[in-house]
Design an enzyme around this catalytic site. Structure first.
Site, PDB file in Angstrom:
ATOM      1  N   GLU A  83      26.057  15.000  35.491  1.00 26.59           N
ATOM      2  CA  GLU A  83      25.851  13.830  36.348  1.00 26.59           C
ATOM      3  C   GLU A  83      24.557  13.111  35.982  1.00 26.59           C
ATOM      4  O   GLU A  83      23.754  12.736  36.840  1.00 26.59           O
ATOM      5  CB  GLU A  83      25.888  14.230  37.826  1.00 26.59           C
ATOM      6  N   GLU A 230      34.666  19.505  38.395  1.00 24.48           N
ATOM      7  CA  GLU A 230      34.280  20.137  39.665  1.00 24.48           C
ATOM      8  C   GLU A 230      35.109  19.535  40.787  1.00 24.48           C
ATOM      9  O   GLU A 230      35.303  18.329  40.851  1.00 24.48           O
ATOM     10  CB  GLU A 230      32.797  19.900  40.005  1.00 24.48           C
TER      11      GLU A 230
END
Length: 463
Positions: A83, A230
């Site tokens: 991220e 995820e």
């Protein structure tokens, strides 16, 4: 956290064939050697600046953390950072360089065909995500996203995306219904409809994935597959997180499994299935922040399951029941009238022996509907050999690994003793659907190939 050998023992016991590591821990990679388990290793964010600015540094990282372990350890992908655009924006200018340098090291080692390189993104990089057809990546990041997508396309890799309907639900201020976030069935008039494409969306997960497809299409990239790196739901939260519960975590992850098992892709890409990694294998007691941050795991650190997932197409306990000792109990928030109906059905058409609930018998106390219904629906569940749809009762029941026996009241299934009824063919009222087929498909450099695996793909966090 458990030791690497203990982690691998759990993975092998559960038949888990795919894991994602958040680093490239040597002891963990050695423990995974000769298991056949497919592994995604990661370049931590704190190494990204160095690797993104030096081809030699990237080559050294690959030599130490990949080449030193293959082929014994089955490394199939490298996640470069995590991220980065949203959590480490100062490293964004070197992100694509880091991927290219890592790729060059793999090419030099003749490993580029078996190991893919990408970087996981938060879904928050997508703006205006509903309707999905209007979605686009935050234009601030176009100088990064365009060359990144070119790299993924040219190397046959995939867009890694972290998808968390839990956070979308929490941040929506009531706009997103809980059922829509949890994959629960919705009546047609409650489904979300993309007014531009007229595609119907029955869950947040599909809408987010399709938003990513449309965002790539907006930048003229239409053939890059998505790997969900995820997804999950916390099983416990603080007072500001009332929907972080075991029931909701079980519902989300179980329904996510069913959704992936269905192999039907998304409304935009119904013929393209995608793999999904569930976050995460273990609860993390030492993490800071809200209570939920400690409670995303399927297992406690001692290897005991936090809750039990079920593969509804066959009724077998799935992924995290290490004892095969499971019970069906009434949900704590279940409607009393619905519980009474479940009790009446189990003791009637369900052909359960409810005599232990009579006054003076071991399970009469506590004398309330919830307690009696729990005994009866569990007896039915055990009688039906824990098969598909037998622990639902129109949504008032759920599976647990906690033995509900108390005092002299021993529930069927306690101590591993299951009650079976050879002549019983009645099915409990259920809202569950059944799906079958392979769990997911894997993108292997230009073609999609079906791959049947034994259990859920799991993401394991190793410190």
């Amino acid at each position: 956290m458990p030791s690497p050998t203990e982690v691998v023992a759990l993975l092998k016991a559960q038949g888990i064939q795919h894991v994602r590591l958040y680093d490239a821990d040597r002891a963990m990679l050695r423990a995974l050697a000769n298991t056949g388990i497919q592994v995604i290793v990661s370049v931590p964010n704190d190494l990204l600046l160095g690797i993104g600015q030096s081809n030699a540094t990237a080559a050294n990282w690959v030599a130490r953390n990949v080449i030193a372990h293959v082929p014994a350890t089955n490394i199939t992908a490298i996640a470069v950072g995590s991220e980065v655009l949203t959590s480490l924006p100062n490293a964004a200018p070197v992100l694509v360089s880091a991927l290219k340098f890592i790729q060059s090291a793999l090419v030099a080692a003749n490993l580029d065909q078996q190991i893919k390189v990408s970087t996981p993104h938060s879904s928050s990089v997508i703006l205006d995500s509903f309707p999905p057809s209007q979605a686009f990546f935050n234009k601030t990041w176009d100088p990064v996203m365009v060359p990144l997508l070119k790299f993924l396309q040219s190397t046959g890799s995939y867009l890694m995306l972290n998808v968390y309907p839990y956070y979308d639900y929490m941040l929506s201020n009531g706009v997103i219904p809980l059922d829509y976030a949890l994959f629960r069935p919705l009546p047609p008039n409650k489904e979300a409809i993309d007014s531009n494409t007229l595609l119907h969306y029955t869950n947040v997960f599909d809408a987010v994935v399709d938003a990513a497809y449309f965002a790539m299409s907006y930048l003229k990239f239409t053939n890059i597959p998505i790997l969900v790196t995820e997804s999950g739901w916390p099983s416990k939260g603080d007072s500001s997180e009332p929907d972080a519960t075991i029931d909701n975590a079980n519902t989300y992850n179980s329904n996510l499994i069913k959704h992936v098992l269905n192999n039907s892709g998304t409304p935009k890409q119904p013929r393209i299935a995608f793999s999904t990694y569930i976050y995460e294998l273990y609860n993390e007691d030492l993490r800071s922040g809200p209570v939920s941050e400690n409670n995303w795991g399927l297992f406690y650190a001692n290897g005991a399951p936090v809750y039990t997932l079920h593969l509804t197409s066959s009724g077998t306990v799935f992924a995290n029941d290490t004892t095969n000792q499971t019970f069906c109990v009434a949900k704590s928030n279940a409607d009393t009238k619905m519980l009474q109906a479940a009790l009446d059905w189990a003791c009637g058409p369900g052909k359960v022996d409810c005599s232990p609930l009579l006054q003076g018998q071991p399970c009469y106390e506590p004398n309330n509907v919830a307690a009696h219904a729990t005994y009866a629906i569990n007896a039915y569940y055990q009688q039906m050999a824990k098969s598909s749809g037998t622990c639902d009762f129109k949504g008032v029941a759920s599976v647990t690994t906690t033995d509900p026996s108390h005092g002299s009241c021993i529930f069927p299934g306690s101590g591993g003793k299951n009650v079976t009824g050879a002549n019983s063919t009645a099915l409990a009222p259920s809202t569950n659907s059944t799906n079958s087929g392979c769990l997911s498909q894997y993108y292997n450099g230009g073609s999609l190939t079906s791959s049947v695996i034994l259990t859920l793909i799991l993401s394991v966090f190793v410190l």
